[in-house]
Design a protein around this motif. Structure first.
Motif, PDB file in Angstrom:
ATOM      1  N   LYS A  72     -13.185 -44.717  15.446  1.00  0.00           N
ATOM      2  CA  LYS A  72     -14.553 -44.196  15.615  1.00  0.00           C
ATOM      3  C   LYS A  72     -15.574 -45.331  15.517  1.00  0.00           C
ATOM      4  O   LYS A  72     -16.540 -45.375  16.275  1.00  0.00           O
ATOM      5  CB  LYS A  72     -14.859 -43.163  14.525  1.00  0.00           C
ATOM      6  CG  LYS A  72     -14.400 -41.778  14.882  1.00  0.00           C
ATOM      7  CD  LYS A  72     -14.794 -40.811  13.775  1.00  0.00           C
ATOM      8  CE  LYS A  72     -13.889 -39.590  13.812  1.00  0.00           C
ATOM      9  NZ  LYS A  72     -13.822 -38.866  12.569  1.00  0.00           N
ATOM     10  N   VAL A 106     -15.373 -44.063  24.489  1.00  0.00           N
ATOM     11  CA  VAL A 106     -15.155 -42.683  24.051  1.00  0.00           C
ATOM     12  C   VAL A 106     -13.940 -42.694  23.126  1.00  0.00           C
ATOM     13  O   VAL A 106     -12.910 -43.276  23.450  1.00  0.00           O
ATOM     14  CB  VAL A 106     -14.879 -41.767  25.270  1.00  0.00           C
ATOM     15  CG1 VAL A 106     -14.481 -40.375  24.813  1.00  0.00           C
ATOM     16  CG2 VAL A 106     -16.101 -41.716  26.171  1.00  0.00           C
ATOM     17  N   ARG A 131     -13.823 -31.360  24.745  1.00  0.00           N
ATOM     18  CA  ARG A 131     -15.211 -31.575  25.193  1.00  0.00           C
ATOM     19  C   ARG A 131     -15.872 -32.495  24.192  1.00  0.00           C
ATOM     20  O   ARG A 131     -15.441 -32.569  23.034  1.00  0.00           O
ATOM     21  CB  ARG A 131     -15.985 -30.251  25.227  1.00  0.00           C
ATOM     22  CG  ARG A 131     -15.567 -29.398  26.395  1.00  0.00           C
ATOM     23  CD  ARG A 131     -16.431 -28.142  26.477  1.00  0.00           C
ATOM     24  NE  ARG A 131     -15.615 -27.039  26.965  1.00  0.00           N
ATOM     25  CZ  ARG A 131     -15.857 -25.760  26.764  1.00  0.00           C
ATOM     26  NH1 ARG A 131     -16.911 -25.388  26.063  1.00  0.00           N
ATOM     27  NH2 ARG A 131     -15.072 -24.831  27.250  1.00  0.00           N
ATOM     28  N   TYR A 132     -16.918 -33.156  24.620  1.00  0.00           N
ATOM     29  CA  TYR A 132     -17.662 -34.025  23.696  1.00  0.00           C
ATOM     30  C   TYR A 132     -19.030 -33.431  23.480  1.00  0.00           C
ATOM     31  O   TYR A 132     -19.776 -33.218  24.429  1.00  0.00           O
ATOM     32  CB  TYR A 132     -17.708 -35.459  24.246  1.00  0.00           C
ATOM     33  CG  TYR A 132     -16.338 -36.099  24.108  1.00  0.00           C
ATOM     34  CD1 TYR A 132     -15.980 -36.760  22.949  1.00  0.00           C
ATOM     35  CD2 TYR A 132     -15.383 -35.946  25.096  1.00  0.00           C
ATOM     36  CE1 TYR A 132     -14.699 -37.265  22.780  1.00  0.00           C
ATOM     37  CE2 TYR A 132     -14.097 -36.435  24.944  1.00  0.00           C
ATOM     38  CZ  TYR A 132     -13.766 -37.106  23.774  1.00  0.00           C
ATOM     39  OH  TYR A 132     -12.496 -37.590  23.601  1.00  0.00           O
ATOM     40  N   GLY A 151     -21.418 -36.530  20.964  1.00  0.00           N
ATOM     41  CA  GLY A 151     -20.525 -37.666  20.781  1.00  0.00           C
ATOM     42  C   GLY A 151     -19.267 -37.349  19.987  1.00  0.00           C
ATOM     43  O   GLY A 151     -18.431 -38.216  19.774  1.00  0.00           O
ATOM     44  N   GLN A 152     -19.107 -36.104  19.540  1.00  0.00           N
ATOM     45  CA  GLN A 152     -17.931 -35.728  18.745  1.00  0.00           C
ATOM     46  C   GLN A 152     -16.938 -34.961  19.607  1.00  0.00           C
ATOM     47  O   GLN A 152     -17.334 -34.067  20.354  1.00  0.00           O
ATOM     48  CB  GLN A 152     -18.324 -34.788  17.584  1.00  0.00           C
ATOM     49  CG  GLN A 152     -19.411 -35.304  16.678  1.00  0.00           C
ATOM     50  CD  GLN A 152     -18.919 -36.380  15.721  1.00  0.00           C
ATOM     51  OE1 GLN A 152     -17.767 -36.372  15.317  1.00  0.00           O
ATOM     52  NE2 GLN A 152     -19.776 -37.316  15.383  1.00  0.00           N
ATOM     53  N   GLN A 153     -15.653 -35.318  19.433  1.00  0.00           N
ATOM     54  CA  GLN A 153     -14.622 -34.611  20.179  1.00  0.00           C
ATOM     55  C   GLN A 153     -14.443 -33.196  19.624  1.00  0.00           C
ATOM     56  O   GLN A 153     -14.288 -33.014  18.423  1.00  0.00           O
ATOM     57  CB  GLN A 153     -13.301 -35.380  20.068  1.00  0.00           C
ATOM     58  CG  GLN A 153     -12.129 -34.680  20.744  1.00  0.00           C
ATOM     59  CD  GLN A 153     -10.832 -35.480  20.627  1.00  0.00           C
ATOM     60  OE1 GLN A 153     -10.725 -36.588  21.120  1.00  0.00           O
ATOM     61  NE2 GLN A 153      -9.842 -34.911  19.988  1.00  0.00           N
TER      62      GLN A 153
END
Ligand code: DC
Length: 218
Positions: free
Chosen positions: A20, A29, A69-70, A73-75
């Motif tokens: 991260k 990503v 999906r993002y 910015g988080q998966q």
């Protein structure tokens, strides 16, 4: 083709924390493949399927849809359209993920999804078989590990901070068992790719590991 960084290693080595931070620094990503196995594990648990019933698991794989999906910015992991990200870190889910990830139908289901994510964008992807199977041509490959005691201690401290009642010995045993399962399965076992760089984080700070990886990236 995107720029691809692969990070493999055993449970608790710090892969996601490090990945991260590198992603943030470089604008890549971050793709957490363990979360995808955990997503399928949630489905099998919900369906009441036993981890050793390979036939039923293979059948359940046919009808289930796992998508990534993002958001900010988080998966986020979606199972048949429902966001199940908050359930992924449950202990039962981790155990089911480790056990069902030995089943070929499970791996086949996620391989294409993972490769597609890396095709068109710059990614740093972590897991067990990224450098060996998912992205064999990755630009940078890291094998991140740490001693069993270090990994168990980190997990113990993390759970304690969350207020959980936990036992160090149990956590250590769980890590040893997960290592054994992940590295002895027949298909795509956890192992260092021949061209991966080995980083042992037992005696390194997070900042030192991140700096070592940044120095390898374009
Ligand atoms: O990294 P994690 O603990 O979230 O992964 C959960 C389980 O998923 C792990 O025990 C093994 C499996 N896994 C895998 O087989 N291959 C990957 N690339 C990532 C995870």
């Amino acid at each position: 083709m995107g720029y691809n960084v692969a990070i493999d290693g055993p449970a608790g080595a710090g892969k996601s924390t490090i990945a991260k931070l590198v992603a943030k620094e470089k604008g890549y990503v971050y793709v957490d493949t363990g979360a995808m196995y955990r997503g399928l594990a949630v489905h099998f648990l919900e369906e009441g399927i036993q981890a050793d019933n390979a036939e039923q698991i293979a059948e359940a794989c046919r009808d289930v849809e796992v998508t990534i999906r993002y958001e900010n910015g988080q998966q986020q992991v979606y199972l048949n359209g429902e966001n199940i990200t908050s359930r992924l870190r449950e202990e039962a889910v981790g155990n089911m993920a480790s056990r069902c990830s030995a089943i070929p139908a499970v791996r086949a289901k996620l391989l294409e999804l993972q490769q597609k994510l890396a095709e068109t964008q710059d990614v740093i992807m972590d897991g067990r078989d990224i450098g060996t199977c998912v992205l064999p041509h990755a630009d940078v490959k890291i094998f991140l590990t740490a001693s069993v005691d270090t990994r168990a201690r980190r997990r113990y401290d993390e759970l304690k901070t969350k207020g959980a009642d936990c036992d160090f010995r149990e956590i250590r045993e769980d890590i040893v068992e997960r290592d054994r399962r992940d590295s002895t399965r027949e298909i795509a076992p956890l192992k260092q790719a021949e061209d991966a760089i080995l980083l042992d984080s037992s005696e390194m700070s997070i900042a030192e590991v991140v700096a070592a990886i940044l120095a390898l990236c374009r």
